[in-house]
Design an enzyme around this catalytic site. Structure first.
Site, mmCIF file in Angstrom:
data_model
loop_
_atom_site.group_PDB
_atom_site.id
_atom_site.type_symbol
_atom_site.label_atom_id
_atom_site.label_comp_id
_atom_site.label_asym_id
_atom_site.label_seq_id
_atom_site.Cartn_x
_atom_site.Cartn_y
_atom_site.Cartn_z
ATOM 1 C CD GLU A 83 -8.598 13.268 -36.212
ATOM 2 O OE1 GLU A 83 -7.602 13.588 -36.892
ATOM 3 O OE2 GLU A 83 -9.749 13.648 -36.474
ATOM 4 C CB CYS A 139 -15.988 20.782 -33.702
ATOM 5 S SG CYS A 139 -14.935 20.300 -32.331
ATOM 6 C CG HIS A 192 -13.679 12.697 -34.429
ATOM 7 N ND1 HIS A 192 -13.834 14.047 -34.286
ATOM 8 C CD2 HIS A 192 -12.456 12.512 -34.977
ATOM 9 C CE1 HIS A 192 -12.745 14.661 -34.720
ATOM 10 N NE2 HIS A 192 -11.893 13.749 -35.149
ATOM 11 C CB CYS A 203 -17.822 13.510 -30.259
ATOM 12 S SG CYS A 203 -16.205 13.676 -31.055
ATOM 13 C CG ASP A 259 -14.159 18.295 -36.394
ATOM 14 O OD1 ASP A 259 -14.588 18.607 -35.268
ATOM 15 O OD2 ASP A 259 -13.670 17.177 -36.622
ATOM 16 C CB SER A 260 -10.645 19.336 -33.581
ATOM 17 O OG SER A 260 -11.279 18.083 -33.535
HETATM 18 N N1 DGL Z 1 -15.084 16.200 -33.355
HETATM 19 C C1 DGL Z 1 -15.063 17.066 -32.254
HETATM 20 C C2 DGL Z 1 -16.321 17.042 -31.442
HETATM 21 O O1 DGL Z 1 -17.354 16.939 -31.997
HETATM 22 C C3 DGL Z 1 -13.844 17.138 -31.412
HETATM 23 C C4 DGL Z 1 -13.017 15.988 -31.205
HETATM 24 C C5 DGL Z 1 -11.714 16.383 -30.547
HETATM 25 O O2 DGL Z 1 -10.949 17.106 -31.194
HETATM 26 O O3 DGL Z 1 -11.489 15.991 -29.411
HETATM 27 O O4 DGL Z 1 -16.326 17.154 -30.266
#
Ligand code: DGL
Length: 275
Positions: free
Chosen positions: A159, A74, A195, A193, A11-12
């Protein structure tokens, strides 16, 4: 001959930890290697080319570290990089290795979730712009109407560990309201997403009770289990020791500190750089 290795989860940043936890509870016997590109997160506002470049670097690194199967935990990377990696890179460079995304398994789950056949997606700007969700959903269920809302502030809130702050309420309410204004018949919202489950309580607070809020972990983990059962030759390339290790592009101290908010266990993490 390929040597078996851990399942790579990318993931990012920290969002993929929400997917990792669910995968590990369903498939605890495997080994896992998680990579968070925390130094370059968020990806959601970056261009297609940059997300593809960063994601390819991450996948190559996980391959070098012994993974033969990598999950892009991600949505942004799944939306912008998965197809090129699967169709162009792997056949040329690593034909026996596999990279899987998380948009398709989420889309597949929708049929049994929505009654009105009106669905909302909350996701990063990149995922929304890519149209990956509407395209994937239309292929499977042409009768479902899909509306999307980009929430560019949500990943930075998570984050920076501000997800529970009062300030977060403003941005959560704003985007939930915007989405529901686009289509009042929505009965199911996908948190598209990884997150966003970390903002779940606030999203729930501003979403009418009759609307289901869907997080992806359960569907992604079930789909991975099913994939491994259907592909014994890939399953054999995944080691079973029940371990989980972490890599970050940020400092290991920062990762350890923040990851402990999302995981109830001590984290063994190493800092690396991607190129
Ligand atoms: N968690 C990631 C997603 O599912 C990316 C979030 C990001 O880096 O902007 O899209």
């Amino acid at each position: 001959m390929l040597q078996p290795g851990p399942i790579g989860i990318f993931d990012s940043g920290y969002g993929g930890l929400t997917i990792l936890s669910q995968i590990r509870s369903l498939l605890p016997e495997y080994d896992y290697l998680y990579l968070g590109d925390n130094a370059r997160t968020p990806y959601g506002t970056r261009s297609f080319e940059v997300v593809y470049e960063f994601t390819s670097q991450a996948v190559e690194t996980l391959f070098e570290m012994g993974c033969q199967l990598v999950i892009l935990a991600c949505n942004t990377a799944s939306a912008k990089a998965l197809r090129s990696i699967q169709q162009l890179d792997l056949p040329k460079k690593e034909p026996q290795k596999r990279v899987l995304g998380i948009i398709r398994p989420t889309a597949e789950a929708l049929d049994s979730l929505t009654q009105t056949r009106h669905v909302g997606i909350l996701a990063t700007a990149g995922t929304i712009k890519s149209q990956s969700y509407p395209l994937e959903i239309k292929k499977l269920y042409p009768d479902i109407t899909v509306s999307g809302e980009a929430c560019p502030m949500w990943v930075p809130l998570v984050e920076n560990n501000e997800g529970q702050s009062e300030g977060a309420d403003f941005f959560v309410k704003k985007h939930v309201d915007n989405l529901l204004q686009k289509d009042s018949e929505i009965d199911t919202i996908i948190l598209g997403c990884t997150h966003y489950p970390l903002l779940y309580d606030k999203i729930r607070k501003y979403t009418p009770e009759h609307i289901k809020i869907v997080t992806q972990g359960e569907y992604v983990s079930r789909s991975l289990k099913d994939y491994l059962e259907r592909h014994p030759q890939i399953d054999e390339l995944c080691t079973r020791g029940g371990t989980c290790q972490f890599l970050t592009t940020e400092s290991s101290d920062i990762f350890r500190q923040n990851a402990s908010i999302f995981l109830d266990e001590p984290v063994k993490v190493r800092s690396i750089s991607l190129k």
